[in-house]
Design an enzyme around this catalytic site. Structure first.
Site, mmCIF file in Angstrom:
data_model
loop_
_atom_site.group_PDB
_atom_site.id
_atom_site.type_symbol
_atom_site.label_atom_id
_atom_site.label_comp_id
_atom_site.label_asym_id
_atom_site.label_seq_id
_atom_site.Cartn_x
_atom_site.Cartn_y
_atom_site.Cartn_z
ATOM 1 N N LYS A 92 15.441 10.349 -42.388
ATOM 2 C CA LYS A 92 16.283 11.763 -42.051
ATOM 3 C C LYS A 92 17.538 11.870 -42.331
ATOM 4 O O LYS A 92 17.975 12.908 -42.680
ATOM 5 C CB LYS A 92 15.630 11.525 -39.833
ATOM 6 C CG LYS A 92 14.849 11.769 -39.660
ATOM 7 C CD LYS A 92 15.012 10.764 -38.299
ATOM 8 C CE LYS A 92 13.175 10.873 -37.547
ATOM 9 N NZ LYS A 92 13.400 9.755 -36.286
ATOM 10 N N GLN B 276 16.454 6.907 -31.934
ATOM 11 C CA GLN B 276 15.190 6.724 -32.083
ATOM 12 C C GLN B 276 14.379 5.703 -31.222
ATOM 13 O O GLN B 276 15.227 4.853 -30.923
ATOM 14 C CB GLN B 276 15.760 5.702 -33.546
ATOM 15 C CG GLN B 276 14.246 5.443 -34.267
ATOM 16 C CD GLN B 276 13.310 6.552 -35.138
ATOM 17 O OE1 GLN B 276 13.889 7.248 -35.524
ATOM 18 N NE2 GLN B 276 12.006 6.260 -34.800
ATOM 19 N N ASP C 2 14.830 16.835 -30.265
ATOM 20 C CA ASP C 2 13.022 16.622 -30.712
ATOM 21 C C ASP C 2 12.862 16.906 -29.862
ATOM 22 O O ASP C 2 11.659 16.546 -29.381
ATOM 23 C CB ASP C 2 13.726 14.697 -29.876
ATOM 24 C CG ASP C 2 13.692 13.766 -31.216
ATOM 25 O OD1 ASP C 2 12.629 14.313 -32.618
ATOM 26 O OD2 ASP C 2 14.078 12.600 -31.408
#
Ligand code: NAP
Length: 286
Positions: free
Chosen positions: A54, A98, A121
């Site tokens: 990422k 994460q 997200d």
């Protein structure tokens, strides 16, 4: 029939180049560089690789990317404080925690604490609610990547019967919400299957578009696919040294009209849509 193999990496590259151009225009107009901060707790090697990928994608797109790395012993309260600090930092536009978190840390309260305006997200209940009402702020990354593949491959989604195998909060359920909406690459008739679905093979065989998001290597076999169906394989499973999807690729390729491989299918699209959301978050903050 031998299926067309959909090149997710190529679609992702095309989209990332567009996002990078848009970010440059935005920076030229406002002086703002989109900034994603990832929070990584503990030493899970797979998570470290995801976060690194990422980071590299952000840099390549001209975004700022920072990492907050915390030890596995971090307490719930300490992690919550980190999220609150990032929420309050006006130079941070997107926050990514994460997953999975180490044992002993509850993910839900942490994800709920991320500012909905920085929730790239699309896990926050406010953003999931907006999505379900058909007025999304952010689109969830993997489902959005699947939809972009359907758009780029010019698959007719309106009126199609889409069968999604898997009802997770990250993939199956939000994808169903998206494809049910009115609009481009949507307006589908959607069926969602899960571990309690009766005669899943028969349901899957009715799909014009079959999406597998199960987490079981090669679960979808050729007899579960209608000839000519489009098959999207979200699964990423490690079998020995190999990465395989949730679809038995070789056999299903003989039945489907188009299919995403693993790797180089849906995977590269997820990070791409994370970039799109980070750019959107930066624009919302400006
Ligand atoms: P998950 O949270 O474990 O959910 C799996 C879903 O599949 C559940 O709804 C489960 O049903 C269903 N399922 C499991 N076994 C089944 C069976 N034998 N028959 C019918 N349904 C079954 O998984 P996830 O997070 O959605 O991930 C799914 C896969 O996609 C994994 O391989 C993951 O690595 C991959 N993934 C890839 C990306 C990407 O970027 N390409 C992103 C996210 C995930 P129940 O609800 O009834 O338990």
């Amino acid at each position: 029939m031998t299926a067309k193999i959909i090149d997710g990496r190529l679609i992702a590259e095309t989209l990332r180049a567009e996002i990078a151009r848009e970010a440059t225009d935005f920076r030229n107009q406002t002086g703002i560089v989109p900034h994603l901060t990832a929070v990584l707790v503990g030493d899970d090697p797979a998570s470290a690789v995801y976060v690194k990928n990422k980071h590299l994608a952000c840099e390549k797109a001209g975004f700022k990317s920072t990492l907050v790395r915390l030890p596995a012993e971090t307490t719930q309260q300490e992690l919550l404080h980190v999220v609150e600090r990032l929420n309050a930092d006006p130079t941070v536009h997107g926050i990514l925690v994460q997953l999975p978190l180490p044992k002993g840390l509850a993910a839900q309260p942490i994800l709920d604490a991320v500012s909905p305006l920085k929730d790239v997200d699309c896990f926050h209940p406010e953003n999931v609610g907006l999505l379900s009402q058909g007025r999304p702020r952010f689109l969830p990354c993997t489902p959005s990547g699947v939809q972009q593949i359907l758009i780029h491959e010019q698959v007719t989604v309106p009126g199609a019967h889409v069968v999604i195998v898997g009802r997770s909060d990250i993939v199956g359920r939000p994808l169903a919400l998206m494809l049910l909406q009115k609009g481009q690459a949507a307006d589908a008739t959607v069926t969602v299957c899960h571990s309690r679905t009766k005669d899943l093979a028969a349901v899957a065989r009715t799909a014009d578009i079959l999406v597998a998001a199960i987490g079981q290597p090669e679960f979808i076999t050729a007899d579960m696919v209608k000839p000519g169906a489009v098959v999207i394989d979200v699964g990423i499973n490690r079998v020995g040294e190999r990465l395989v999807g949730d679809v038995a690729f070789a056999a299903v390729s003989e039945v489907a009209s188009a299919i995403t491989p693993v790797p180089r299918g849906v995977g590269p699209m997820t990070i791409t849509m994370l970039l799109a959301n980070t750019l959107k978050a930066a624009k919302l903050a400006s």
